[in-house]
Design an enzyme around this catalytic site. Structure first.
Site, PDB file in Angstrom:
ATOM      1  N   SER A   1      54.730  38.913  43.598  1.00 55.83           N
ATOM      2  CA  SER A   1      56.131  39.209  43.303  1.00 55.83           C
ATOM      3  C   SER A   1      57.044  38.177  43.972  1.00 55.83           C
ATOM      4  O   SER A   1      58.033  37.719  43.377  1.00 55.83           O
ATOM      5  CB  SER A   1      56.465  40.623  43.788  1.00 55.83           C
ATOM      6  OG  SER A   1      57.743  41.007  43.375  1.00 55.83           O
TER       7      SER A   1
ATOM      8  N   LYS B   1      54.163  46.536  42.742  1.00 57.99           N
ATOM      9  CA  LYS B   1      53.673  47.008  41.430  1.00 57.99           C
ATOM     10  C   LYS B   1      52.611  48.078  41.620  1.00 57.99           C
ATOM     11  O   LYS B   1      51.975  48.179  42.675  1.00 57.99           O
ATOM     12  CB  LYS B   1      53.099  45.870  40.599  1.00 57.99           C
ATOM     13  CG  LYS B   1      51.995  45.026  41.269  1.00 57.99           C
ATOM     14  CD  LYS B   1      50.566  45.448  40.960  1.00 57.99           C
ATOM     15  CE  LYS B   1      49.538  44.523  41.584  1.00 57.99           C
ATOM     16  NZ  LYS B   1      48.198  45.017  41.704  1.00 57.99           N
TER      17      LYS B   1
ATOM     18  N   GLY C   1      52.532  42.043  46.477  1.00 56.45           N
ATOM     19  CA  GLY C   1      53.718  41.486  47.163  1.00 56.45           C
ATOM     20  C   GLY C   1      53.802  39.973  47.080  1.00 56.45           C
ATOM     21  O   GLY C   1      54.875  39.422  46.773  1.00 56.45           O
TER      22      GLY C   1
ATOM     23  N   ASP D   1      48.482  37.946  38.713  1.00 59.56           N
ATOM     24  CA  ASP D   1      49.484  39.014  38.791  1.00 59.56           C
ATOM     25  C   ASP D   1      50.925  38.511  38.687  1.00 59.56           C
ATOM     26  O   ASP D   1      51.844  39.326  38.587  1.00 59.56           O
ATOM     27  CB  ASP D   1      49.364  39.735  40.145  1.00 59.56           C
ATOM     28  CG  ASP D   1      48.408  40.922  40.094  1.00 59.56           C
ATOM     29  OD1 ASP D   1      48.008  41.330  38.994  1.00 59.56           O
ATOM     30  OD2 ASP D   1      48.077  41.439  41.185  1.00 59.56           O
TER      31      ASP D   1
ATOM     32  N   HIS E   1      50.859  43.101  52.868  1.00 60.18           N
ATOM     33  CA  HIS E   1      49.980  42.207  52.098  1.00 60.18           C
ATOM     34  C   HIS E   1      48.535  42.660  52.205  1.00 60.18           C
ATOM     35  O   HIS E   1      48.154  43.386  53.108  1.00 60.18           O
ATOM     36  CB  HIS E   1      50.163  40.732  52.468  1.00 60.18           C
ATOM     37  CG  HIS E   1      50.405  40.422  53.892  1.00 60.18           C
ATOM     38  ND1 HIS E   1      49.462  39.887  54.701  1.00 60.18           N
ATOM     39  CD2 HIS E   1      51.521  40.578  54.644  1.00 60.18           C
ATOM     40  CE1 HIS E   1      49.967  39.719  55.897  1.00 60.18           C
ATOM     41  NE2 HIS E   1      51.206  40.133  55.897  1.00 60.18           N
ATOM     42  N   GLY E   2      47.756  42.243  51.191  1.00 60.97           N
ATOM     43  CA  GLY E   2      46.368  42.709  51.110  1.00 60.97           C
ATOM     44  C   GLY E   2      46.297  44.202  50.856  1.00 60.97           C
ATOM     45  O   GLY E   2      45.322  44.869  51.190  1.00 60.97           O
ATOM     46  N   ALA E   3      47.334  44.754  50.235  1.00 67.23           N
ATOM     47  CA  ALA E   3      47.419  46.198  50.007  1.00 67.23           C
ATOM     48  C   ALA E   3      47.244  46.566  48.541  1.00 67.23           C
ATOM     49  O   ALA E   3      47.198  47.740  48.189  1.00 67.23           O
ATOM     50  CB  ALA E   3      48.757  46.725  50.513  1.00 67.23           C
ATOM     51  N   GLY E   4      47.184  45.553  47.665  1.00 64.20           N
ATOM     52  CA  GLY E   4      47.043  45.834  46.232  1.00 64.20           C
ATOM     53  C   GLY E   4      48.362  46.113  45.545  1.00 64.20           C
ATOM     54  O   GLY E   4      48.398  46.541  44.396  1.00 64.20           O
TER      55      GLY E   4
HETATM   56  C1  LIG Z   1      43.679  43.431  41.450  1.00 62.60           C
HETATM   57  C2  LIG Z   1      44.912  42.926  40.734  1.00 62.60           C
HETATM   58  O1  LIG Z   1      46.006  42.863  41.631  1.00 62.60           O
HETATM   59  C3  LIG Z   1      45.292  43.903  39.625  1.00 62.60           C
HETATM   60  O2  LIG Z   1      46.574  43.656  39.127  1.00 62.60           O
HETATM   61  C4  LIG Z   1      44.700  41.532  40.145  1.00 62.60           C
HETATM   62  O3  LIG Z   1      43.577  41.531  39.275  1.00 62.60           O
HETATM   63  C5  LIG Z   1      44.544  40.455  41.199  1.00 62.60           C
HETATM   64  O4  LIG Z   1      45.445  39.463  40.861  1.00 62.60           O
HETATM   65  P1  LIG Z   1      45.765  38.235  41.845  1.00 62.60           P
HETATM   66  O5  LIG Z   1      45.784  38.691  43.255  1.00 62.60           O
HETATM   67  O6  LIG Z   1      46.973  37.555  41.272  1.00 62.60           O
HETATM   68  O7  LIG Z   1      44.463  37.373  41.627  1.00 62.60           O
HETATM   69  P2  LIG Z   1      44.286  35.784  41.549  1.00 62.60           P
HETATM   70  O8  LIG Z   1      45.034  35.160  42.680  1.00 62.60           O
HETATM   71  O9  LIG Z   1      44.538  35.308  40.159  1.00 62.60           O
HETATM   72  O10 LIG Z   1      42.712  35.699  41.827  1.00 62.60           O
HETATM   73  C6  LIG Z   1      42.156  35.982  43.091  1.00 62.60           C
HETATM   74  C7  LIG Z   1      40.664  36.158  42.920  1.00 62.60           C
HETATM   75  O11 LIG Z   1      40.396  37.444  42.337  1.00 62.60           O
HETATM   76  C8  LIG Z   1      39.346  37.381  41.398  1.00 62.60           C
HETATM   77  N1  LIG Z   1      39.851  37.795  40.075  1.00 62.60           N
HETATM   78  C9  LIG Z   1      41.185  37.936  39.835  1.00 62.60           C
HETATM   79  C10 LIG Z   1      41.645  38.353  38.612  1.00 62.60           C
HETATM   80  C11 LIG Z   1      40.702  38.616  37.600  1.00 62.60           C
HETATM   81  N2  LIG Z   1      41.080  39.019  36.391  1.00 62.60           N
HETATM   82  N3  LIG Z   1      39.384  38.467  37.841  1.00 62.60           N
HETATM   83  C12 LIG Z   1      38.929  38.065  39.057  1.00 62.60           C
HETATM   84  O12 LIG Z   1      37.725  37.945  39.270  1.00 62.60           O
HETATM   85  C13 LIG Z   1      38.847  35.947  41.423  1.00 62.60           C
HETATM   86  O13 LIG Z   1      37.799  35.909  42.352  1.00 62.60           O
HETATM   87  C14 LIG Z   1      40.022  35.161  41.970  1.00 62.60           C
HETATM   88  O14 LIG Z   1      39.612  34.015  42.639  1.00 62.60           O
HETATM   89  N1  LIG Z   2      54.589  35.460  50.273  1.00 64.37           N
HETATM   90  C1  LIG Z   2      53.414  36.070  50.459  1.00 64.37           C
HETATM   91  N2  LIG Z   2      53.372  37.410  50.679  1.00 64.37           N
HETATM   92  C2  LIG Z   2      52.168  38.035  50.834  1.00 64.37           C
HETATM   93  N3  LIG Z   2      50.992  37.407  50.826  1.00 64.37           N
HETATM   94  C3  LIG Z   2      50.983  36.080  50.617  1.00 64.37           C
HETATM   95  C4  LIG Z   2      52.184  35.365  50.425  1.00 64.37           C
HETATM   96  N4  LIG Z   2      51.860  34.078  50.239  1.00 64.37           N
HETATM   97  C5  LIG Z   2      50.530  34.004  50.327  1.00 64.37           C
HETATM   98  N5  LIG Z   2      49.981  35.189  50.565  1.00 64.37           N
HETATM   99  C6  LIG Z   2      48.527  35.449  50.708  1.00 64.37           C
HETATM  100  O1  LIG Z   2      48.101  36.154  49.536  1.00 64.37           O
HETATM  101  C7  LIG Z   2      47.262  37.253  49.900  1.00 64.37           C
HETATM  102  C8  LIG Z   2      47.482  38.382  48.907  1.00 64.37           C
HETATM  103  O2  LIG Z   2      48.791  38.831  49.053  1.00 64.37           O
HETATM  104  P1  LIG Z   2      49.394  40.028  48.216  1.00 64.37           P
HETATM  105  O3  LIG Z   2      50.484  40.669  48.981  1.00 64.37           O
HETATM  106  O4  LIG Z   2      49.747  39.551  46.844  1.00 64.37           O
HETATM  107  O5  LIG Z   2      48.113  40.951  48.191  1.00 64.37           O
HETATM  108  P2  LIG Z   2      47.813  42.202  47.401  1.00 64.37           P
HETATM  109  O6  LIG Z   2      48.918  43.171  47.613  1.00 64.37           O
HETATM  110  O7  LIG Z   2      46.437  42.643  47.721  1.00 64.37           O
HETATM  111  O8  LIG Z   2      47.930  41.703  45.909  1.00 64.37           O
HETATM  112  P3  LIG Z   2      46.941  41.744  44.703  1.00 64.37           P
HETATM  113  O9  LIG Z   2      46.834  43.149  44.290  1.00 64.37           O
HETATM  114  O10 LIG Z   2      47.707  40.873  43.745  1.00 64.37           O
HETATM  115  O11 LIG Z   2      45.662  41.115  45.162  1.00 64.37           O
HETATM  116  C9  LIG Z   2      47.644  37.633  51.329  1.00 64.37           C
HETATM  117  O12 LIG Z   2      46.543  38.086  52.040  1.00 64.37           O
HETATM  118  C10 LIG Z   2      48.192  36.336  51.912  1.00 64.37           C
HETATM  119  O13 LIG Z   2      47.194  35.653  52.644  1.00 64.37           O
END
Ligand SMILES: C[C@](O)(CO)[C@H](O)COP(=O)(O)OP(=O)(O)OC[C@H]1O[C@@H](n2ccc(N)nc2=O)[C@H](O)[C@@H]1O
Ligand SMILES: Nc1ncnc2c1ncn2[C@@H]1O[C@H](COP(=O)(O)OP(=O)(O)OP(=O)(O)O)[C@@H](O)[C@H]1O
Length: 278
Positions: A109, A10, A106, A141, A100-103
């Site tokens: 999804s 996304k 993933g 998300d 992962h951890g890239a925003g």
């Molecule tokens: C940065 C984004 O990816 C933008 O779409 C999202 O806001 C993050 O969504 P996400 O990874 O699904 O986040 P969650 O797993 O719900 O929350 C992870 C952590 O991010 C922080 N968090 C998340 C969403 C939000 N609206 N406020 C927050 O402060 C909280 O510390 C929470 O413990």
């Molecule tokens: N199937 C999975 N794929 C990727 N990460 C996963 C999965 N299951 C658990 N995780 C954990 O969730 C964390 C966040 O993963 P994700 O790929 O959603 O990060 P992101 O791209 O930064 O997403 P967001 O923008 O939602 O924070 C990872 O660092 C990993 O430890």
């Protein structure tokens, strides 16, 4: 019989932080596009009924991910089992192409794909509303991936509404291989201070939402090397936007030619970065 569900990445083209809530989450206004049809930036989750639940992870971005109860696919499966009130034993295979951890969302999804896969594979008959509620429990998300297309997100991001598609400009996504933790970026908002967002609703009618991410300052505070990626994209004439909480950046260009020239230049200068054209 095996079933496969695609799990795309996304892009949040608009992310406004409206404030911090009593529960620690942040109140957001988001416009997100699910990047459907970008094959090399789409995970795939395949499964079939089996004597016990197993998850195997393969693919170029599978390294470092564990297939235990912490994986969002397994967490989603456990919610399905709770709803079905019985075990749902299956062999699951996750092909990871989204870093992962890239925003790029993933993991979220993958969780949405698991909800849809289990619902179909075991004919659970869970309706859209129920799946959306389960998705919201898994992460802010996750629900948007059940809708697909262009989505307005409110609340902590989990209250989703379909929008008319906003056409994407030619984009180049650049990933420096850094992992940025989402909670640490939200926490850093306290240090860098809050922006003062105008509500999305106040934008003039009919115009595309601005290219904006209020988490940018906080992410740069947490991970200063992110600035190098932003600057490299800017040097090629692109307009960079941090993806979610980072570490990937998306730059938009006026033309496909300009975007492709930028991709050629950056891949020569930084062969270690992941690059995707959208
Ligand atoms: C940065 C984004 O990816 C933008 O779409 C999202 O806001 C993050 O969504 P996400 O990874 O699904 O986040 P969650 O797993 O719900 O929350 C992870 C952590 O991010 C922080 N968090 C998340 C969403 C939000 N609206 N406020 C927050 O402060 C909280 O510390 C929470 O413990
Ligand atoms: N199937 C999975 N794929 C990727 N990460 C996963 C999965 N299951 C658990 N995780 C954990 O969730 C964390 C966040 O993963 P994700 O790929 O959603 O990060 P992101 O791209 O930064 O997403 P967001 O923008 O939602 O924070 C990872 O660092 C990993 O430890």
């Amino acid at each position: 019989m095996a079933l496969a569900i695609q799990a795309p990445a996304k892009l949040n083209r608009f992310l406004a932080v409206l404030g911090r809530r009593a529960d620690g989450f942040h109140e957001l206004e988001l416009v997100t596009t699910v990047l459907e049809g970008v094959a090399d930036l789409t995970d795939s989750l395949e499964g079939e009924p089996a004597p016990e639940l197993t998850l195997a992870i393969t693919g170029p971005m599978g390294e470092g991910l564990v297939a235990d109860e912490s994986n969002l696919v397994i967490k989603a499966w456990r919610l399905l089992e709770e709803a079905a009130q019985r075990p749902l034993p299956a062999t699951l295979r996750l092909e990871k192409r989204i870093p992962h951890g890239a925003g790029l969302g993933g993991g979220s999804s993958d969780a949405a794909a698991a909800l849809r896969l289990g619902n179909q594979l075991f004919a659970l008959g869970l309706q859209e509303g129920e799946l959306l509620r389960m998705a919201g429990r898994l992460g802010s998300d996750v629900p948007l991936f059940l809708l697909g297309g262009t989505v307005l997100g409110l609340g902590r991001g989990e209250r989703v509404f379909p929008l008319r598609p906003v056409p994407l400009e030619p984009l180049l996504l650049a990933h420096p291989g850094l992992h940025v933790s989402t909670p640490s970026v939200y926490r850093a908002l306290q240090d860098v201070g809050y922006p003062f967002p105008e509500a999305l609703a106040s934008q003039p009618g009919g115009t595309a939402p601005p290219w904006r991410n209020d988490l940018t300052g906080a992410a740069l505070w947490v991970c200063p090397p992110l600035a190098e990626v932003r600057d490299a994209l800017r040097d090629t004439g692109g307009e960079p936007l941090l993806c979610g909480s980072g570490s990937c950046w998306a730059a938009r260009y006026d033309t496909v030619q300009a975007r492709d020239a930028a991709a050629g230049r950056i891949s020569g200068e930084r062969p270690d970065w992941g690059l995707w054209r959208v």
